[in-house]
Motif scaffolding. Structure first.
Motif, PDB file in Angstrom:
ATOM      1  N   SER A  88       0.843  -1.193   0.000  1.00  0.00           N
ATOM      2  CA  SER A  88       0.000   0.000   0.000  1.00  0.00           C
ATOM      3  C   SER A  88       0.880   1.244   0.000  1.00  0.00           C
ATOM      4  O   SER A  88       0.548   2.249  -0.618  1.00  0.00           O
ATOM      5  CB  SER A  88      -0.964  -0.004   1.196  1.00  0.00           C
ATOM      6  N   ALA A 131      -5.110   4.151  -2.079  1.00  0.00           N
ATOM      7  CA  ALA A 131      -3.922   3.728  -1.337  1.00  0.00           C
ATOM      8  C   ALA A 131      -3.829   4.477  -0.008  1.00  0.00           C
ATOM      9  O   ALA A 131      -3.375   3.930   1.004  1.00  0.00           O
ATOM     10  CB  ALA A 131      -2.668   3.959  -2.184  1.00  0.00           C
ATOM     11  N   LEU A 134      -6.255   2.794   2.373  1.00  0.00           N
ATOM     12  CA  LEU A 134      -5.704   1.505   2.792  1.00  0.00           C
ATOM     13  C   LEU A 134      -4.573   1.718   3.807  1.00  0.00           C
ATOM     14  O   LEU A 134      -4.482   1.039   4.830  1.00  0.00           O
ATOM     15  CB  LEU A 134      -5.182   0.759   1.553  1.00  0.00           C
ATOM     16  N   HIS A 135      -3.738   2.705   3.530  1.00  0.00           N
ATOM     17  CA  HIS A 135      -2.627   3.036   4.418  1.00  0.00           C
ATOM     18  C   HIS A 135      -3.162   3.441   5.801  1.00  0.00           C
ATOM     19  O   HIS A 135      -2.655   3.002   6.832  1.00  0.00           O
ATOM     20  CB  HIS A 135      -1.832   4.184   3.789  1.00  0.00           C
TER      21      HIS A 135
END
Ligand SMILES: Nc1nc2c(c(=O)[nH]1)N[C@H]1C(S)=C(S)[C@@H](COP(=O)(O)O)O[C@H]1N2
Ligand SMILES: [Mo]
Length: 359
Positions: A88, A131, A134-135
């Protein structure tokens, strides 16, 4: 740093999405005509937030890069989580760098790549925001712990951070904040009028002819000063032509409206010309008509645009003949150009030759 970057990227994502919808409006969306300055503000904010994010991202990458060399954890579960996190981060870093770099080259109108800026910047925006989410999800425990521990910028006694580390950390944060602030102040004058004189690095704050920058000159668009120019207004079988004298003889309207370029600069100006709705009435078309606008342009994009019904009907939407009290300069679209409220610059078509009512 992460919080600031998260805020900057979220602002960029939302304002960018808005700009995308403004330029490729899907059928289900009716764009508002008001406020007239809305696009100017959203696109200005988009570019300002992106510019501020450049130094923030550099400092953030510098501060975390030693973690690249940490030994991976043991155990399948921990290792899987670690791999997911790293993936990610790879997507996030690559997308973030791409967005900021391509945005910067766009602002300075430098297109060294063959791909379409708009389509690519838009697609990668989804990767970046995905991303980022998700991070955040993967890092949530660490983020929560950090906020709970710090409760501000001071680190409580007994924590593992030494006083010197804390000082260094604070100086880095302050330096990053100052760098972001400087980047904004030195460039934002291309859209924020009262910063114009301090923004020495602003690409487009300089005056063009008649006090307004030019985005693409007539020569760049392949337009030569036309002779025998006529405007054609078409509605079904009804077709009327107007010479420049005909247009000048019609009742004129004067409005102050901004040009708000997607490339980040904007400027207000005083426009005088004939309301589009007046011309529509002269071919028996309703004011609320969808109008296709074409121009003399022979080279490159932006030679045509579509005017949604609410914009065509608005009395501020003009086929402008004059700018800031003078006859339009050829580079600003002589003999006439479109100007409408709350509309990206790319759709304010210059060198107009034809208005066609879409039925
Ligand atoms: N025909 C035509 N109209 C055009 C363009 C163009 O390339 N061709 N550029 C657009 C863009 S991107 C902007 S920002 C505005 C800028 O208007 P100005 O050059 O008069 O400031 O014109 C718009 N109208
Ligand atoms: Mo533009």
């Amino acid at each position: 740093m992460g919080t600031w970057l998260g805020i900057a990227f979220t602002i960029c994502f939302l304002t960018g999405l808005w700009s995308h919808l403004q330029q490729t409006t899907p059928g289900w969306l009716t764009l508002p005509v008001d406020p007239a300055w809305l696009y100017r503000v959203t696109q200005g904010v988009h570019v300002i937030a992106g510019t501020a994010a450049v130094p923030l991202l550099l400092v953030k990458l510098w501060s975390v890069y030693p973690r690249l060399f940490l030994r991976p954890p043991r155990g399948t579960g921990a290792l899987a989580l670690h791999a997911l996190e790293r993936l990610s981060i790879l997507a996030l870093v690559a997308a973030a760098i791409f967005q900021l770099a391509s945005g910067l080259t766009n602002i300075v109108q430098w297109y060294p790549w063959a791909f379409s800026f708009r389509a690519t910047h838009y697609a990668v925006a989804w990767i970046a925001i995905g991303a980022l989410l998700l991070h955040l999800a993967v890092k949530w425990p660490a983020i929560r712990a950090a906020y709970a521990r710090e409760g501000g910028t001071t680190v409580p006694l007994g924590s593992s951070e030494s006083a010197e580390d804390a000082r260094t950390r604070r100086s880095v944060l302050v330096a990053a904040g100052v760098a972001a602030g400087l980047a904004v102040v030195l460039t934002a004058g291309q859209t924020v009028p009262w910063l114009r004189r301090v923004s020495v690095l602003a690409v487009r704050s300089g005056d063009g002819p008649q006090g307004l920058p030019v985005n693409r000159t007539a020569a760049q668009a392949g337009v030569a000063r036309p002779t025998g120019w006529q405007l054609e207004v078409v509605h079904g079988d009804t077709r009327r032509t107007f010479t420049l004298d005909d247009l000048t003889a019609l009742p004129q309207t004067t409005r102050v409206l901004p040009i708000a370029c997607v490339e980040g600069w904007s400027r207000s100006a005083e426009w005088t010309g004939v309301p589009v709705r007046t011309l529509l009435a002269m071919v028996g078309a309703p004011a609320s008509s969808e109008v296709h606008v074409s121009s003399l342009q022979t080279r490159r994009a932006f030679g045509t645009s579509d005017l949604p019904p609410a914009f065509a009907a608005d009395p501020r939407t003009l086929l402008a003949l004059r700018l800031n009290g003078e006859e339009l300069d050829l580079d600003h679209g002589w003999p006439c150009r479109l100007i409408a409220p709350n509309r990206p610059g790319v759709r304010q078509t210059k060198w107009v030759t034809r208005l066609e009512v879409r039925t």
